[in-house]
Design an enzyme around this catalytic site. Sequence first.
Site, PDB file in Angstrom:
ATOM      1  CG  ASP A  45      -2.200   0.788   1.026  1.00  0.00           C
ATOM      2  OD1 ASP A  45      -2.317   1.501   0.004  1.00  0.00           O
ATOM      3  OD2 ASP A  45      -3.080   0.728   1.907  1.00  0.00           O
ATOM      4  CD  GLU A  83      -3.170   4.965   1.719  1.00  0.00           C
ATOM      5  OE1 GLU A  83      -2.556   3.874   1.532  1.00  0.00           O
ATOM      6  OE2 GLU A  83      -4.208   5.243   1.100  1.00  0.00           O
ATOM      7  CG  HIS A 141      -3.490   2.866   5.883  1.00  0.00           C
ATOM      8  ND1 HIS A 141      -4.770   2.636   6.313  1.00  0.00           N
ATOM      9  CD2 HIS A 141      -3.424   2.428   4.601  1.00  0.00           C
ATOM     10  CE1 HIS A 141      -5.460   2.095   5.323  1.00  0.00           C
ATOM     11  NE2 HIS A 141      -4.670   1.948   4.275  1.00  0.00           N
ATOM     12  CG  HIS A 200      -2.532   3.616  -2.949  1.00  0.00           C
ATOM     13  ND1 HIS A 200      -3.237   4.011  -1.829  1.00  0.00           N
ATOM     14  CD2 HIS A 200      -2.453   4.699  -3.748  1.00  0.00           C
ATOM     15  CE1 HIS A 200      -3.548   5.297  -1.953  1.00  0.00           C
ATOM     16  NE2 HIS A 200      -3.089   5.739  -3.110  1.00  0.00           N
ATOM     17  CG  HIS A 258      -7.994   4.850   4.649  1.00  0.00           C
ATOM     18  ND1 HIS A 258      -6.670   5.178   4.599  1.00  0.00           N
ATOM     19  CD2 HIS A 258      -8.192   3.990   3.623  1.00  0.00           C
ATOM     20  CE1 HIS A 258      -6.086   4.565   3.588  1.00  0.00           C
ATOM     21  NE2 HIS A 258      -6.983   3.817   2.978  1.00  0.00           N
ATOM     22  CD  GLU A 303      -7.008  -0.375   3.801  1.00  0.00           C
ATOM     23  OE1 GLU A 303      -5.965  -0.507   3.157  1.00  0.00           O
ATOM     24  OE2 GLU A 303      -7.658   0.696   3.798  1.00  0.00           O
TER      25      GLU A 303
END
Length: 277
Positions: free
Chosen positions: A8, A10, A104, A60, A116, A135
């Site tokens: 990802d 972030e 994240h 992402h 998030h 996630e």
Amino acid sequence: MKIFISADLEGVNGVVAPEDVEEVGGGYQQARVFMTEEVNAVVSGAFAGGATEVIVCDSHNVSANIKVEQLDDRAQLVRGDTRANSMVHGLDESFDGLILLGYHAKFGTQNAILDHTFSPSMIRDLRVNGMSVGELGFNALFAAEKEVPLIMATGDQALEKEAKDFYQDVETVVVKYAEGRFCARCLPRIKTQDLLVEAAEKAVRQAKEKKPVAVPSSPEMEITFQQVNLADGAMRVPGIRRGDAMTVAVAAANMEELMAVRQAVFNSAAGFYNPLF
Ligand SMILES: [Zn+2]
């Protein structure tokens, strides 16, 4: 030994703001380079630790972030976003370990860069059998069902805590220390890469000793949305039940099915989303 890396953006070092992770943002092109550098560090550590095959899943947004021409040429790349299993597409029983890179913390975490859960505008909380997961947790449960343990996770210090709370035995690398949602103290890039190589080598070397976490046999997912309208939209999915105004629940036979159901619910909810109100 086969290792799966879900990457990802972030949680990559140097990435702190929405402008860094949105395609139209001023920091995005540079962030892609940082991400690719971190992926390469983990790939090289994985091979040093005994991996014979490494698959990198670009995870992402539209999943075309990694600079293909700069990626370590020993790694295979899953790229492109129309795929069945989202951030862990291609992960099956043949793998020996899962590495979550640049991840994240879940939505609602304090001092966590760009916290998030799949969609900041839509999802407030997601629970699997009552356990709130981000996630990291959702993808780790999907892998655990295939007997693939989460062996390493990288991101900020909030992501590290989320990873350790989920599975104490996971190797972690903190690449930046969040001081708010859009501000972090970032480690030097070269230092980060050294830490990632070292940790990946250790994690892969010890992969055979790691155990996947327990997976619920018939998982039930509850989602609390950010708006009532989104829960209304989600209700179009067959078999879904309404909890309170912003919450829905749905059961699945296993995590593989829940992965599909989750995406159907999100898409259905998104159809009712109105950014103006
Ligand atoms: Zn992302």
